[in-house]
Design a protein around this motif. Structure first.
Motif, PDB file in Angstrom:
ATOM      1  N   ALA A  40       0.817  -1.214   0.000  1.00  0.00           N
ATOM      2  CA  ALA A  40       0.000   0.000   0.000  1.00  0.00           C
ATOM      3  C   ALA A  40       0.851   1.264   0.000  1.00  0.00           C
ATOM      4  O   ALA A  40       0.487   2.251  -0.650  1.00  0.00           O
ATOM      5  CB  ALA A  40      -0.957  -0.003   1.187  1.00  0.00           C
ATOM      6  N   ILE A  41       1.972   1.261   0.703  1.00  0.00           N
ATOM      7  CA  ILE A  41       2.806   2.473   0.740  1.00  0.00           C
ATOM      8  C   ILE A  41       3.316   2.800  -0.656  1.00  0.00           C
ATOM      9  O   ILE A  41       3.210   3.946  -1.109  1.00  0.00           O
ATOM     10  CB  ILE A  41       3.954   2.321   1.747  1.00  0.00           C
ATOM     11  N   ASP A  42       3.814   1.810  -1.374  1.00  0.00           N
ATOM     12  CA  ASP A  42       4.268   2.050  -2.753  1.00  0.00           C
ATOM     13  C   ASP A  42       3.107   2.493  -3.638  1.00  0.00           C
ATOM     14  O   ASP A  42       3.253   3.401  -4.455  1.00  0.00           O
ATOM     15  CB  ASP A  42       4.907   0.793  -3.338  1.00  0.00           C
ATOM     16  N   ALA A  43       1.969   1.858  -3.467  1.00  0.00           N
ATOM     17  CA  ALA A  43       0.805   2.203  -4.281  1.00  0.00           C
ATOM     18  C   ALA A  43       0.306   3.618  -3.962  1.00  0.00           C
ATOM     19  O   ALA A  43      -0.130   4.343  -4.863  1.00  0.00           O
ATOM     20  CB  ALA A  43      -0.309   1.182  -4.069  1.00  0.00           C
ATOM     21  N   LEU A  44       0.374   4.019  -2.689  1.00  0.00           N
ATOM     22  CA  LEU A  44      -0.021   5.384  -2.328  1.00  0.00           C
ATOM     23  C   LEU A  44       0.898   6.400  -3.000  1.00  0.00           C
ATOM     24  O   LEU A  44       0.424   7.395  -3.554  1.00  0.00           O
ATOM     25  CB  LEU A  44       0.015   5.574  -0.811  1.00  0.00           C
ATOM     26  N   GLU A  45       2.192   6.145  -2.980  1.00  0.00           N
ATOM     27  CA  GLU A  45       3.131   7.070  -3.608  1.00  0.00           C
ATOM     28  C   GLU A  45       2.918   7.131  -5.127  1.00  0.00           C
ATOM     29  O   GLU A  45       3.020   8.197  -5.726  1.00  0.00           O
ATOM     30  CB  GLU A  45       4.567   6.706  -3.244  1.00  0.00           C
ATOM     31  N   THR A  46       2.588   6.012  -5.728  1.00  0.00           N
ATOM     32  CA  THR A  46       2.281   6.005  -7.159  1.00  0.00           C
ATOM     33  C   THR A  46       1.013   6.816  -7.424  1.00  0.00           C
ATOM     34  O   THR A  46       0.943   7.595  -8.387  1.00  0.00           O
ATOM     35  CB  THR A  46       2.119   4.557  -7.660  1.00  0.00           C
ATOM     36  N   THR A  47       0.014   6.669  -6.574  1.00  0.00           N
ATOM     37  CA  THR A  47      -1.230   7.424  -6.717  1.00  0.00           C
ATOM     38  C   THR A  47      -0.971   8.920  -6.568  1.00  0.00           C
ATOM     39  O   THR A  47      -1.513   9.726  -7.330  1.00  0.00           O
ATOM     40  CB  THR A  47      -2.273   6.953  -5.679  1.00  0.00           C
ATOM     41  N   LEU A  48      -0.133   9.297  -5.613  1.00  0.00           N
ATOM     42  CA  LEU A  48       0.188  10.714  -5.431  1.00  0.00           C
ATOM     43  C   LEU A  48       0.852  11.276  -6.679  1.00  0.00           C
ATOM     44  O   LEU A  48       0.637  12.444  -7.031  1.00  0.00           O
ATOM     45  CB  LEU A  48       1.087  10.897  -4.211  1.00  0.00           C
TER      46      LEU A  48
END
Length: 141
Positions: A40-48
């Motif tokens: 989720a942390i990697d995915a959140l940064e990608t979303t940002l």
């Protein structure tokens, strides 16, 4: 302010899907809840990064609802969010930031690139140039 709440949904196949109310573009997946949180942390940064690509302000996190789990983003990511949102408030482009800081385009781009590691000092300097100060607090885990 940017500790996003996520929720898990058990998929029909083995695994767990992850969603975030505050960032509808976000979705992630993991083999189990622990793996899903790491992903989720990697995915959140990608979303940002999508917000930056679309020149949109990044929304603050809402309070978690029952059943949701809070993800604490790295400090560098939070500093980049603050920098990006300040730029959006002022209708600044990356090129404007580069001119203000007297840096090359690639250096300025990395300051708001969530998939690139930046030094906190560089982010502090950029925020200071925009009249902002980065404050850090320590809390019990």
């Amino acid at each position: 302010m940017y500790d996003y709440a996520i929720r898990f949904e058990q998929d029909r196949a083995p695994g767990v899907a992850v969603f975030c109310r505050d960032l509808p573009e976000f979705n992630s997946f993991g083999d189990d809840p622990e793996h899903a949180i790491n992903q989720a942390i990697d995915a959140l940064e990608t979303t940002l990064s999508l917000y930056v690509d679309q020149r949109r302000a990044i929304p603050p996190a809402s309070a978690p609802l029952p059943g949701e789990q809070v993800i604490h983003l790295p400090m560098v990511t939070v500093a980049k969010i603050a920098l990006w949102n300040t730029m959006m408030e002022r209708d600044m482009r990356k090129a404007d930031l580069c001119r203000l800081l007297g840096v090359h385009q690639a250096q300025g781009d990395r300051l708001v690139d969530f998939l690139h590691s930046s030094k906190m000092e560089q982010l502090e300097n950029a925020l200071a140039a925009l009249g902002k100060r980065l404050a850090v607090s320590v809390e019990a885990a």
